[in-house]
Design a protein around this motif. Structure first.
Motif, mmCIF file in Angstrom:
data_model
loop_
_atom_site.group_PDB
_atom_site.id
_atom_site.type_symbol
_atom_site.label_atom_id
_atom_site.label_comp_id
_atom_site.label_asym_id
_atom_site.label_seq_id
_atom_site.Cartn_x
_atom_site.Cartn_y
_atom_site.Cartn_z
ATOM 1 N N PHE A 139 1.069 -28.372 8.093
ATOM 2 C CA PHE A 139 2.688 -27.668 7.135
ATOM 3 C C PHE A 139 2.377 -26.960 6.128
ATOM 4 C CE2 PHE A 139 5.063 -28.432 3.106
ATOM 5 C CZ PHE A 139 6.215 -28.704 3.774
ATOM 6 N N GLY A 140 0.656 -26.993 5.856
ATOM 7 C CA GLY A 140 0.625 -26.429 4.328
ATOM 8 C C GLY A 140 0.024 -24.311 5.193
ATOM 9 N N GLN A 141 -0.603 -24.556 7.026
ATOM 10 C CA GLN A 141 -1.945 -23.277 6.985
ATOM 11 C C GLN A 141 -0.797 -23.040 8.600
ATOM 12 O OE1 GLN A 141 -5.555 -25.360 7.892
ATOM 13 N NE2 GLN A 141 -6.017 -24.140 6.568
ATOM 14 N N GLU A 142 -0.333 -23.441 9.427
ATOM 15 C CA GLU A 142 0.672 -23.191 10.829
ATOM 16 C C GLU A 142 2.454 -22.893 10.479
ATOM 17 O OE1 GLU A 142 -0.249 -25.825 13.808
ATOM 18 O OE2 GLU A 142 -1.796 -26.507 13.288
ATOM 19 N N MET A 143 2.432 -23.687 9.470
ATOM 20 C CA MET A 143 4.246 -23.838 9.168
ATOM 21 C C MET A 143 4.538 -23.031 7.797
ATOM 22 S SD MET A 143 4.785 -27.817 9.669
ATOM 23 C CE MET A 143 6.891 -27.094 9.593
ATOM 24 N N ALA A 144 3.501 -22.627 6.464
ATOM 25 C CA ALA A 144 3.213 -22.345 5.782
ATOM 26 C C ALA A 144 4.385 -22.368 4.776
ATOM 27 C CB ALA A 144 3.386 -20.479 5.669
ATOM 28 N N MET A 145 5.054 -23.794 4.793
ATOM 29 C CA MET A 145 5.067 -24.538 4.147
ATOM 30 C C MET A 145 5.758 -24.570 2.725
ATOM 31 S SD MET A 145 7.974 -25.941 7.134
ATOM 32 C CE MET A 145 9.290 -27.024 6.538
ATOM 33 N N ARG A 146 4.880 -24.406 2.285
ATOM 34 C CA ARG A 146 3.807 -25.053 1.126
ATOM 35 C C ARG A 146 5.069 -23.844 0.036
ATOM 36 N NH1 ARG A 146 -2.119 -25.596 -0.893
ATOM 37 N NH2 ARG A 146 -1.864 -27.830 -2.434
ATOM 38 N N PRO A 147 5.497 -22.906 0.097
ATOM 39 C CA PRO A 147 5.955 -22.704 -0.924
ATOM 40 C C PRO A 147 6.685 -22.700 -1.645
ATOM 41 C CG PRO A 147 4.447 -20.777 -0.304
ATOM 42 C CD PRO A 147 4.457 -22.120 0.388
ATOM 43 N N GLY A 148 7.861 -22.901 -0.232
ATOM 44 C CA GLY A 148 8.918 -23.697 0.062
ATOM 45 C C GLY A 148 9.172 -25.544 -0.341
ATOM 46 N N LEU A 149 8.235 -26.223 0.036
ATOM 47 C CA LEU A 149 8.090 -27.247 -1.055
ATOM 48 C C LEU A 149 8.293 -26.853 -2.202
ATOM 49 C CD1 LEU A 149 7.816 -30.807 -0.544
ATOM 50 C CD2 LEU A 149 5.212 -30.065 -0.173
#
Length: 651
Positions: free
Chosen positions: A246-256
């Motif tokens: 979620f955090g690295q491959e998808m780079a979705m942490r800011p979206g969270l």
């Protein structure tokens, strides 16, 4: 257990290629070098060269299902969705029921926007998994249900995913989004907090490994420390792989963090929301400090707080200061991204709020904006993104406030071409058409909005006003009642309903609705809403007048004039109420005040005529003649004054 079967049982511990060899899929002699190198390149995420090797294999062996699978997934990872779908479908036709293939077929359909096909593929994948490793499939299925608008189904599938893997961050993320759409904001906030807790724990463990690696480079690790490092690595692989994805491959942490901030705004936790948005800017959390989106959200949170301070609490000074802070935050975002459409649109919304709510007052350091300022910002947003629906909607509202309904109608038609199933757009179009006196079109647009959303208060108000202005008061009252039921906090619905009852000569019911509207309009005297409140007090006074309750009428008119001392209609009506009470001197004074604030010769003439009638009522004919003469001096074609003079001066 044989060595080969033991390898099959623990295939996850080896490379994909080693697993294929050990499980007896083919002997080493039967596997081409192109295949082995292609799979190795795939494992290294070198997809373009992997595709070249795997294409060579497929050309030689068209029925090599494994090569087709890797080729399809590699093309998917490269964004070649149509080609990937064709190749993966060929692979599945060769080995139907094999797990994995339908998962990627579903993801490709999802990328292509074919959500029903994606759902069917994920459901097939669930059957193929035979109760093993189901969390990712339930997550994918829940995600596509979310994007399909099937929020209850999304929550159910994502909850099942979490039951299978309690650390599946993406499942928490989309379940939170789905709960938000169901207005379950507290529950959504908990999901986002759980997702953040898991990613923070993953982050902490990764940093532990980095520190251990640094210590190892400086002087080595003790055997105990070596084992601790291995334990952390095992824990990361077992429990936190989905957090890493979620955090690295998808780079979705800011979206969270942005989603969490949006939820906090819905709950009125504005400071909490801004803290979440700031974390989305944090590079250590995968954010980009130059990203305008979180910065604009920070400004938006200030703006939402300002509106709540004004509309909910009547704190205009607090609202003004908070609006200024919002503007500063968004202008800061524009320094990094001068053409960001969301920044310009949000400034448009803020300027529209200012123009509707308060005016500039240099002596008190109050700076407001105009409707033209709002339009300019909406223009900039649309120039940056010609399909930005919210910018068209905002600009249309500004045009309505500027009494330019035709321009509003044009904007709303463009917005509906982009998003034809948005009920709010149809409702806004109905209101603009009503303002333009296109009553048939307004009713049609309102009905479309109500078909999409039966509880849309703006659509009910637009339909009700259309019926009101065409004399169909029963139908008007029905729609206004439904508008009130849909949103009991909207003061305009009560005003509209009160006006309808007034036309029906139902004074008590009209007054009750006007008074309810007054309860909902903020009270600050320096706000533009003071004019609205003054008007409503005037309407309440008129209900008392028609009921013959003149003392109560005077009280309400004085309240109206206390908010707007130059309210000409209220002054004229106050003189009429005093006349009915026999208080002629008070009536005369009210009319003299009216003359002081009158701005047109027509109003001057009307006031002089009313003063002449007052003098006649009081038994002062010569003063009446003087007043009627003054009316004719102001407006020579005033028939009422001319007839009164003829009557009073004829023998």
């Amino acid at each position: 257990m044989t060595r080969t079967s033991r390898a099959c049982g623990f295939i996850v511990m080896y490379s994909v290629l080693a697993g294929l060899l050990a499980c007896g899929i083919a002997s080493a002699q039967e596997i081409s070098s192109d295949f082995t190198e292609g799979v190795q390149l795939f494992e290294q995420r070198s997809y373009a060269p992997a595709i070249q090797r795997l294409e060579a294999v497929v050309e030689e062996e068209p029925d090599n299902e494994a090569a087709l699978y890797y080729l399809g997934v590699a093309r998917y990872r490269q964004g070649e969705f149509e080609d990937a779908l064709e190749v993966l479908q060929r692979a599945y036709d060769l080995r139907p029921g094999r797990p994995g293939t339908q998962l990627y077929i579903g993801r490709i359909y999802e990328e292509l926007g074919a959500l029903d096909e994606a759902i069917r593929a994920y459901q097939t994948e669930l059957r193929n998994r035979r109760f093993k490793n189901l969390a990712e499939v339930f997550t994918d299925l829940g995600r596509v249900y979310y994007f399909s608008g099937r929020y209850v189904d999304a929550i159910d599938r994502l909850s099942t995913a979490i039951q299978h893997n309690e650390n599946y961050v993406e499942a928490y993320f989309y379940r939170g989004l789905a709960k938000n759409m169901q207005d379950e904001h507290e529950a959504a906030l908990k999901d986002f907090d759980d997702a953040i807790r898991i990613t923070d724990e993953w982050d902490r463990k990764v940093r532990q490994l980095e520190q251990m690696a640094q210590r190892e480079g400086e002087g080595g690790l003790t055997p105990e420390a070596q084992r601790t490092r291995q334990n952390i690595q095992e824990e990361l692989a077992q429990d936190y792989s989905k957090a890493a994805e979620f955090g690295q491959e998808m780079a979705m942490r800011p979206g969270l963090y942005i989603a969490r901030g949006d939820t906090a705004v819905e709950l009125g936790k504005y400071g909490d929301a801004r803290n979440s948005y700031r974390k989305a800017l944090d590079a250590d959390r995968g954010g980009n400090p130059a990203d305008p989106l979180p910065q604009v959200r920070i400004g938006r949170a200030y703006f939402e707080q300002a509106q709540a301070a004004f509309y909910d609490d009547g704190l205009l000074w607090n609202a003004i200061a908070t609006v200024d802070t919002a503007i500063y935050a968004i202008e800061e975002a524009l320094e990094d991204a001068s053409s960001d459409p969301q920044a310009h649109r949000t400034l448009g919304d803020i300027f529209l709020f200012q123009a509707q709510t308060y005016v500039s007052d240099p002596e008190r350091d109050i700076v407001s904006s105009s409707y033209e300022d709002a339009v300019e910002r909406y223009d900039a947003a649309i120039d940056a993104d010609p399909e930005y629906v919210d910018a068209y909607r905002g600009r249309a509202q500004a045009y309505i406030e500027m009494d330019q309904p035709e321009e509003a109608i044009e904007d709303l038609h463009v917005a509906l071409d982009i998003d034809p199933r948005e009920a709010e757009l149809h409702a806004a179009l109905a209101m603009a058409q009503m303002h333009n006196e296109d009553y048939d079109e307004a009713l049609a647009s309102a009905q479309v909005a109500l078909n999409l959303d039966p509880d849309n208060s703006q659509a009910h108000n637009a339909a009700g006003l259309t019926y009101y202005y065409t004399g169909q008061l029963g139908a008007a009252s029905e729609h206004f009642n439904q508008a009130v039921a849909a949103d009991p906090t909207l003061h305009q619905s009560f005003t509209n309903l009160g006006n309808t009852f007034y036309q029906m000569r139902s004074w008590h019911r009209a007054r009750a609705n006007y008074e309810q509207a007054l309860e909902l309009i903020p009270r600050p005297a320096i706000a533009n809403t003071a004019i609205q409140r003054s008007y409503l007090h005037y309407l309440v006074a008129m209900t008392y007048h028609n009921a013959g309750m003149y003392e109560r009428e005077v009280q309400e008119l004085n309240r109206a004039l206390g908010l707007d001392w130059a309210y000409l209609d209220a002054l004229a009506q106050l003189a009429e109420a005093y006349t009915q009470l026999g208080q002629f001197q008070a009536a005369e004074q009210a009319l003299r005040t009216a003359l002081q604030v009158s701005e047109t010769v027509e109003d001057d003439a009307a006031i002089h005529v009313q003063m002449g009638q007052l003098y006649e009522e009081e038994g002062r004919p010569y003063e009446a003649i003087t007043a009627y003469g003054a009316a004719l001096a102001a407006q020579s074609d005033n028939l009422e004054a001319r007839e009164a003079l003829r009557r009073l001066t004829s023998s």
